[in-house]
Design an enzyme around this catalytic site. Structure first.
Site, PDB file in Angstrom:
ATOM      1  N   GLU A   1       0.802  -1.224   0.000  1.00 31.48           N
ATOM      2  CA  GLU A   1       0.000   0.000   0.000  1.00 31.48           C
ATOM      3  C   GLU A   1       0.834   1.273   0.000  1.00 31.48           C
ATOM      4  O   GLU A   1       0.818   2.050   0.952  1.00 31.48           O
ATOM      5  CB  GLU A   1      -0.985  -0.036   1.176  1.00 31.48           C
ATOM      6  CG  GLU A   1      -1.969  -1.175   0.984  1.00 31.48           C
ATOM      7  CD  GLU A   1      -3.043  -1.275   2.056  1.00 31.48           C
ATOM      8  OE1 GLU A   1      -2.719  -1.073   3.223  1.00 31.48           O
ATOM      9  OE2 GLU A   1      -4.191  -1.556   1.695  1.00 31.48           O
TER      10      GLU A   1
ATOM     11  N   GLU B   1      -4.206 -10.576  -0.028  1.00 32.57           N
ATOM     12  CA  GLU B   1      -5.025 -10.512   1.193  1.00 32.57           C
ATOM     13  C   GLU B   1      -6.447 -10.851   0.787  1.00 32.57           C
ATOM     14  O   GLU B   1      -6.947 -10.369  -0.220  1.00 32.57           O
ATOM     15  CB  GLU B   1      -5.013  -9.108   1.817  1.00 32.57           C
ATOM     16  CG  GLU B   1      -3.663  -8.716   2.355  1.00 32.57           C
ATOM     17  CD  GLU B   1      -3.621  -7.295   2.946  1.00 32.57           C
ATOM     18  OE1 GLU B   1      -4.654  -6.783   3.402  1.00 32.57           O
ATOM     19  OE2 GLU B   1      -2.524  -6.718   2.918  1.00 32.57           O
TER      20      GLU B   1
HETATM   21  C1  GAL Z   1      -5.136  -4.016   3.972  1.00 29.96           C
HETATM   22  C2  GAL Z   1      -3.737  -3.796   4.470  1.00 29.96           C
HETATM   23  C3  GAL Z   1      -3.443  -4.563   5.734  1.00 29.96           C
HETATM   24  C4  GAL Z   1      -4.568  -4.399   6.702  1.00 29.96           C
HETATM   25  C5  GAL Z   1      -5.841  -4.855   6.086  1.00 29.96           C
HETATM   26  C6  GAL Z   1      -7.027  -4.649   6.971  1.00 29.96           C
HETATM   27  O1  GAL Z   1      -5.540  -2.960   3.191  1.00 29.96           O
HETATM   28  O2  GAL Z   1      -2.788  -4.129   3.521  1.00 29.96           O
HETATM   29  O3  GAL Z   1      -2.251  -4.103   6.269  1.00 29.96           O
HETATM   30  O4  GAL Z   1      -4.688  -3.072   7.050  1.00 29.96           O
HETATM   31  O5  GAL Z   1      -6.098  -4.097   4.938  1.00 29.96           O
HETATM   32  O6  GAL Z   1      -6.934  -5.250   8.173  1.00 29.96           O
END
Ligand code: GAL
Length: 997
Positions: A415, A491
Site C-alpha cells: 500500500e 489478502e
Molecule cells: C489491507 C492492508 C493490511 C490491513 C488490512 C485490513 O488494506 O494491507 O495491512 O490493514 O487491509 O486489516
C-alpha cells in the site's frame, strides 16, 4: 531574518536518507565458527519527550547512567512501562509534512557496557542490530558509528578497532519518529525500541563477507545444480551428495527437490580461509511460465496467511519458541504459505520455514498508506529524494534473505500507491536476483511485477480473473501484460472477530481456475496487548485503550489466532477448507472417494481410518487402505460392511454417518503421528430418524424442587388456580401465554421471537461498502430494540395459541408471530409461524427463539454440528456428532465481544444440572444452538471481555436461521445465498424434562 528564526538544517532523523556509517548489506546466517557476543540483556534506559532533550553526553564511556532505569533488550519501551503503545491503521499519528516529524518525539537513550571474552582474538568485528524502530544513532566507546533507519532490517557497523577487552560502552539513541516513519505506515501498533537482537560478531581474517547460494532443480532430469558465490572465495561441500566445490563453480547431480510439502534440505558447509559456515541447501526452481506460477515445474496452490510478528506481552519481539509455535500451528492447520506482511520477519523465522516447509513471500519494510488520505500528494515512493532509502530497504531485505529456499517471491512493500521509487527497487531486485518473481499489489498496471495480485476482490471478480475475462485496463499493453500473469490474492478473507465467511467458495475458485493460485488470509494473529483491569482481570487491549488521540479501535484484532495464539474458529474453518486431501463418499453406494490435493507429495505419509456412527455413537471403526495416490489423483474405495447391516447400512437406531479421517502415519517436525490432516463425512444409506432418547446419562435423585404441575400431564390445555394454564409438562401464564415452568424447571425467560444478534465486526462492515454496514442498517431499522406486542392468547381444545407482533418503534415493519403449543404426555411442542409485514429492506440478523433457563443447567450435550462454532458461511469444519460441553466453554472469547458460539445443524440438545436432571430440546427442522450467561443485548454493549458479567440465567438461542458472516469488515459481505432475508417461516421445537431413571 533573525538568526534564531532561521530553520535549522534537517537533523539526521528527519533527513530522508537511510543513514550513515553502516556496512553494505549481506546475507544473514545464524552460526559459524566465528565468535560472537550477544549484547541482549539489561541495558540502562532514559526516555525523553523530544529528540534533543539531552546532548550526546550519555555516549561518553565515563558517563554515569547507574541511576537510569533498567530495560531489557530486545524490547519496545512502551511495553516496559515507558510511554504507551498507539495503534492506527492508515493514518499517520502526526502531521503529514515529509520528512519532518513532530517535536514530541519520544527518544530512548540506551546504554550498556560489556567485556570481551578472554579468548576474543581481536581484529575485525561487526556490531549488528537486527531491528530498531525507527531511527538510531550509535556510539561505541565514545566514538560515533553512524545512524540508521529501516526498522525491521539489519544494520552492521565495523567496530574492531574500537573494542577493548574490558568496559566497552555501547550507547544507542533511538527516536520513535523519523523520516523512516513515513515509510513504515503498516497497520499495526507504533512500537519504538531495539526490538531485535544486538550482536558483536568476530570477523577473522579471510572470513566470509557475503555469499549467495544458487540451488536449482530441473524437474525434467531430476538434477540439482549448485553454485555458491562467495566473497572471498572458498569451497563448499555437501557430503550427502558427494560434492566438494570451489565457490563460484557449479555442479549438477541427482537430488531430491525442496518444497513446502517436502522440505528436503542437504547439510553443507561453506569454508573460506577464515570461517566455516554450516548451510542447509534446498534445491528448487521458481518460475512464472505460461501465465502460471510454478515451483519445480508444477503449479502450486498457496494456502496462505499474512503474518505480522506479534506477541501479546512483547509486541514485535519474538523469541525462537514463538516463531516455531507459529509455524507448527500453521502446518497443523494445513497452511503452506506466508506473506511476511509487511516487513521482513526475524531472520531466524526463515530458517524455520526452510526446515518445516513454507512458501514465503518476503515483503519489504515499506508502506506509505497514510498518503492516500491526502490524495497521495508527496508520496515518498514517487519522490526521488527518497529513492536511496527505498533502494537501501530493498537491498537489505534481498541480501539478508537471499539464501532461503522458502523465499519464493520478493514483495516491494504494501500500500504505497505507485511511483518511480518502486520501479527502481524492482529493477535493482531483478538484477540482483533474477531467479525470484516480484510481487506488489498497489499498482493495478503490474508495471513492476510478475504476478497479478489483489486484496479483498470478491468471488465474482476472482471468477472473472480466473477465466482471464476481467475488465480491461485502459492501456492495452498493460492490460495484455496483466492478463498474462498468474493471480494471487495477497489478502482476502478478513479474519476480524467472528469469521471470515465465504472461504469455501474462494477455495473452489482456486481449485477451478489454473490462474487463481490461492491467497493469504488477512491475517494470522490478533494484535491484542495483554493488560489487566484494576480488579486484576486479564484482557486484550486494542486501539484506543491507551488514550490515543487517533486510533482504529479493534481493527488491530483481525487474526485467525487470538493474541495468545489460541486458534479461533476461523482457523479451524480454514484448516478444513484448505485440507490437502478431499474425502467424500456415497453411503448408499458404499463408496468413499479420496483425492490427493497436494502439489508434490503422495499420500504415503497419511493413514486413513473410517468410523461408523449412529446418533453420534461409534458403532464400528477400522483402517482404510488408500493407495499412495500421486498429486491430483483420486481413488474410489469400497466401504466395509458394518455390524447389523451390509456395506453402508446403518446398524441400530438413529441417524448413521460415515466419517473418514486422514492422519499423519508418523511423527513429523510439526505434529505427532495421529495428527488429523483431513476428513470427510457423509450420511449412511437409509437413516432411520428416531425420536432422541431422553434418558439422562447419569441417574440420580428425584426432583428436588416441587413442581407446580401434577402428574399425569394433560394433553388439553386447562386453566388452573393461580392464573395459569396447564398443558403437558408446561405451566403457562394464562394472561400472557408465557411459559413459566417446564416440568419442575422454572423458565426464567419465556420463549419469544429473537431476531437480534450482537453485530460481528463483519456485520459492522467498512466505509467502502455502505450496503454491507449491516450493524448500522439493522440499528436504523430498530432491530436491536424490537417490541413484543401481545395480540391474543387462545386456549383451544388441544393447543394454546399465543399471537404477537414483534416490531421496532418508529417504523411500520414487523413480524407477526404465532406460537402454537401442544403436548404429548411428557413433552411440549411449540410451532412458530412468522410472517413479515411491511417493506423489509434489511436481512434479519437471526430468526429463532430465545429463552432463559436456570443457571445451574450448564452441562450441554447435543447431537448435530460441532465441536466448534459455525454460521451459514463458516460451517465447513462443523461435523455431525454427539458432543458434550459446558455453557462457558461454548463461548468464543473474541477480543471485542460479539455474536459467537452457535452450533450448526443441531438435532437435539440436553441441558443438565450437576445432579443429572435437565431439559431436552429437539428441533424440527434442525436448528442453530447457542447458550450464554448474558443476553444478546449485553453481548452487544460489551467492548471488552471484562464487560461480560454472568447472570443467574442461561440464555438459549434456538435459531431457525442466521445471517451469513462474510468478510465485510474489509472486503465482500456474505454471498447472496447466505443472506437471511425476511420471509415467512415455520419451525418447531419440542421440550421435555430428561428422564433420570
Ligand atoms: C489491507 C492492508 C493490511 C490491513 C488490512 C485490513 O488494506 O494491507 O495491512 O490493514 O487491509 O486489516
Amino acid at each position: 531574518m533573525h538568526e534564531a528564526l532561521r530553520p535549522a538544517a534537517v537533523p539526521y532523523y528527519e533527513d530522508p536518507s537511510p543513514g550513515s556509517g553502516a556496512l553494505p548489506p549481506r546475507a544473514w546466517w545464524s552460526t559459524s565458527d566465528a565468535r560472537y557476543v550477544s549484547l541482549n540483556g539489561a541495558w540502562r534506559f532514559r526516555l525523553s519527550e523530544t529528540a534533543d532533550a539531552h546532548g550526546d553526553d550519555f555516549a561518553r564511556p565515563e558517563f554515569d547512567a547507574t541511576r537510569w532505569d533498567l530495560l531489557p533488550v530486545p524490547a519496545h519501551w512502551p511495553l516496559q512501562g515507558h510511554g504507551s503503545p498507539a495503534y492506527t491503521n492508515v493514518v499517520y499519528p502526526f502531521p503529514v509534512d515529509p520528512p519532518r516529524v513532530p517535536t514530541e518525539n519520544p527518544t530512548g537513550d540506551h546504554r550498556r557496557s560489556f567485556d570481551l571474552p578472554d579468548d576474543w582474538p581481536g581484529g575485525a568485528a561487526l556490531l549488528r542490530f537486527d531491528g530498531v524502530e525507527s531511527c538510531a544513532r550509535v556510539w561505541l566507546n565514545g566514538a560515533e558509528l553512524g545512524t540508521f533507519k529501516g526498522s525491521r532490517l539489519p544494520v552492521e557497523f565495523e567496530v574492531g578497532e574500537l573494542l577493548r577487552p574490558r568496559g566497552n560502552v555501547l550507547a544507542v539513541r533511538v527516536h520513535q519518529w523519523s523520516s523512516g516513519s513515513y515509510l513504515e505506515d503498516q497497520d499495526m501498533w507504533w512500537l519504538p525500541g531495539i526490538f531485535r537482537e544486538v550482536t558483536l560478531i568476530e570477523r577473522p581474517e579471510g572470513s566470509v563477507a557475503d555469499f549467495f547460494v544458487h540451488a536449482d532443480y530441473d524437474h525434467v532430469t531430476g538434477a540439482g545444480t549448485l553454485r555458491v558465490d562467495c566473497e572471498p572465495g572458498g569451497s563448499v561441500s555437501v557430503p550427502e551428495l558427494g560434492l566438494d566445490l570451489a565457490t563460484g563453480e557449479s555442479a549438477t547431480v541427482p537430488v531430491e527437490p525442496w518444497s513446502a510439502e517436502i522440505p528436503r534440505l542437504y547439510d553443507a558447509e561453506l569454508a573460506t580461509e577464515g570461517e566455516r559456515i554450516p548451510l542447509r541447501v534446498g534445491f528448487r526452481t521458481v518460475a512464472v511460465e505460461d501465465g502460471v506460477f510454478k515451483v519445480n515445474g508444477r503449479r502450486i496452490l498457496l494456502r496462505g496467511v499474512n503474518r505480522h510478528e506479534f506477541h501479546p506481552d512483547h509486541g514485535r519481539v519474538l523469541d525462537l519458541e514463538t516463531m516455531r509455535q507459529d509455524l507448527v500451528l500453521m502446518k497443523r492447520h494445513n497452511i503452506n504459505a506466508v506473506r511476511t506482511s509487511h516487513y521482513p520477519p526475524h531472520p531466524a523465522f526463515l530458517d524455520l520455514c526452510d526446515e518445516l516447509g513454507m512458501w514465503i513471500v518476503d515483503e519489504c519494510d515499506l508502506e506509505t498508506h497514510g498518503f492516500e488520505v491526502i490524495g497521495w500528494r508527496g508520496n515518498p515512493v514517487d519522490d526521488e529524494r527518497w529513492t536511496p532509502a527505498l533502494l537501501d530497504r530493498a537491498a537489505r531485505m534481498v541480501e539478508r534473505d537471499k539464501n532461503h529456499p522458502s523465499v519464493v517471491m520478493w514483495s516491494l512493500g504494501n500500500e504505497c500507491g505507485t511511483g518511480r521509487g518502486l520501479s527502481a527497487m524492482a529493477s535493482w531486485i531483478r538484477d540482483r536476483d533474477p531467479d525470484r518473481p516480484i510481487h506488489y499489489e498497489g499498482d493495478p498496471s503490474c508495471a513492476d511485477t510478475d504476478v497479478y495480485s489483489r486484496m479483498y476482490a470478491d468471488h465474482a471478480e476472482v471468477a472473472l480473473i480466473g477465466r482471464r475475462t476481467e475488465l480491461p485496463l485502459p492501456d492495452a499493453e498493460s492490460d495484455a501484460k496483466r492478463r498474462s500473469l498468474p493471480f494471487i490474492l495477497c489478502e482476502y478473507a478478513h479474519a476480524m472477530g467472528n469469521g471470515p465467511g465465504g472461504l469455501s467458495e474462494y477455495q473452489r475458485l482456486f481449485e477451478t481456475h489454473e490462474r487463481c493460485q490461492g491467497g493469504f488470509v488477512w491475517e494470522w494473529i490478533d494484535h491484542g496487548l495483554r493488560q489487566r483491569t484494576r480488579a486484576g482481570v486479564e484482557f486484550f487491549a486494542y486501539g484506543g485503550d491507551f488514550g490515543e488521540e487517533l486510533h482504529d479501535g479493534n481493527f488491530v484484532c483481525d487474526g485467525l489466532v487470538f493474541p495468545d495464539r489460541t486458534p479461533s474458529p476461523g482457523l479451524i474453518e480454514y484448516k478444513k477448507v484448505i485440507e490437502p486431501v478431499r474425502i467424500d463418499g456415497d453411503g448408499a453406494a458404499g463408496i468413499v472417494r479420496v483425492t490427493n490435493g497436494y502439489d508434490f507429495a503422495d499420500l504415503s505419509p497419511l493413514s486413513f481410518r473410517w468410523t461408523y456412527e449412529v446418533e453420534g455413537d461409534a458403532v464400528d471403526s477400522g483402517d482404510l487402505e488408500v493407495p499412495a495416490l500421486a498429486p491430483g489423483a483420486t481413488a474410489e474405495l469400497k466401504l466395509p460392511r458394518v455390524p447389523g447391516g451390509g456395506s453402508g447400512t446403518p446398524a441400530g437406531e438413529g441417524e448413521a454417518w460415515w466419517t473418514v479421517r486422514a492422519a499423519l502415519a508418523d511423527d513429523t517436525g510439526w505434529a505427532p503421528a495421529g495428527h488429523e490432516v483431513a476428513w470427510g463425512q457423509f450420511a449412511a444409506a437409509a437413516s432411520t430418524t428416531t425420536a432422541p432418547r431422553t434418558s439422562a446419562a447419569s441417574t440420580s435423585a428425584a426432583p428436588t424442587s416441587a413442581a407446580p404441575t401434577e402428574a399425569p400431564h394433560t394433553k388439553t390445555p386447562r386453566r388452573a388456580e393461580g392464573g395459569v394454564v396447564l398443558l403437558g409438562p408446561g405451566t403457562f401464564d394464562a394472561a400472557t401465554g408465557a411459559l413459566r415452568y417446564l416440568d419442575h424447571f422454572q423458565i426464567a425467560g419465556a420463549p419469544r421471537l429473537d431476531v437480534w444478534r450482537a453485530p460481528t465486526d463483519n456485520d459492522a462492515g467498512s466505509g467502502r461498502h455502505p450496503d454491507l454496514q449491516l450493524d448500522r442498517r439493522w440499528r436504523e431499522a430498530g432491530l436491536h430494540r424490537m417490541r413484543h406486542r401481545l395480540d391474543g392468547v387462545a386456549i383451544g381444545a388441544d393447543a394454546l395459541t399465543v399471537t404477537t407482533r414483534v416490531a421496532p418503534a418508529a417504523g411500520d415493519i414487523g413480524l407477526r408471530t404465532v406460537f402454537t403449543w401442544t403436548a404429548t404426555d411428557d413433552r411440549l411442542r411449540l410451532t412458530v409461524d412468522v410472517t413479515p409485514e411491511g417493506d423489509w429492506t434489511v436481512p434479519l440478523p437471526r430468526i429463532g427463539l430465545r429463552l432463559g433457563v436456570c443457571g445451574s443447567l450448564d452441562g450441554v450435550e447435543w447431537f448435530g454440528g460441532g465441536p466448534g462454532e459455525a454460521y451459514p458461511d463458516t460451517r465447513a469444519a462443523s461435523r455431525i456428532g454427539r458432543y458434550t460441553s459446558t455453557v462457558d466453554a461454548l463461548q468464543t472469547p473474541y477480543v471485542r465481544p460479539q455474536e459467537n458460539g452457535a452450533r450448526a445443524d443441531v438435532r437435539w440438545v440436553r441441558l443438565r444440572r450437576e445432579d443429572g436432571q435437565g431439559l431436552l430440546i429437539t428441533g424440527d427442522p434442525d436448528f442453530w444452538f447457542a447458550a450464554r450467561r448474558w443476553t444478546g443485548e449485553q453481548l452487544d454493549t460489551a467492548e471488552h471481555t471484562y464487560d461480560l458479567t454472568p447472570s443467574e440465567t442461561i440464555w438459549l438461542n434456538l435459531d431457525h436461521g442466521q445471517q451469513g458472516i462474510g468478510s465485510g469488515s474489509c472486503g465482500p459481505g456474505a454471498l447472496p445465498q447466505h443472506w437471511l432475508t425476511a420471509a415467512p417461516a415455520t419451525f418447531s421445537f419440542t421440550f421435555g424434562a430428561l428422564e433420570t431413571t
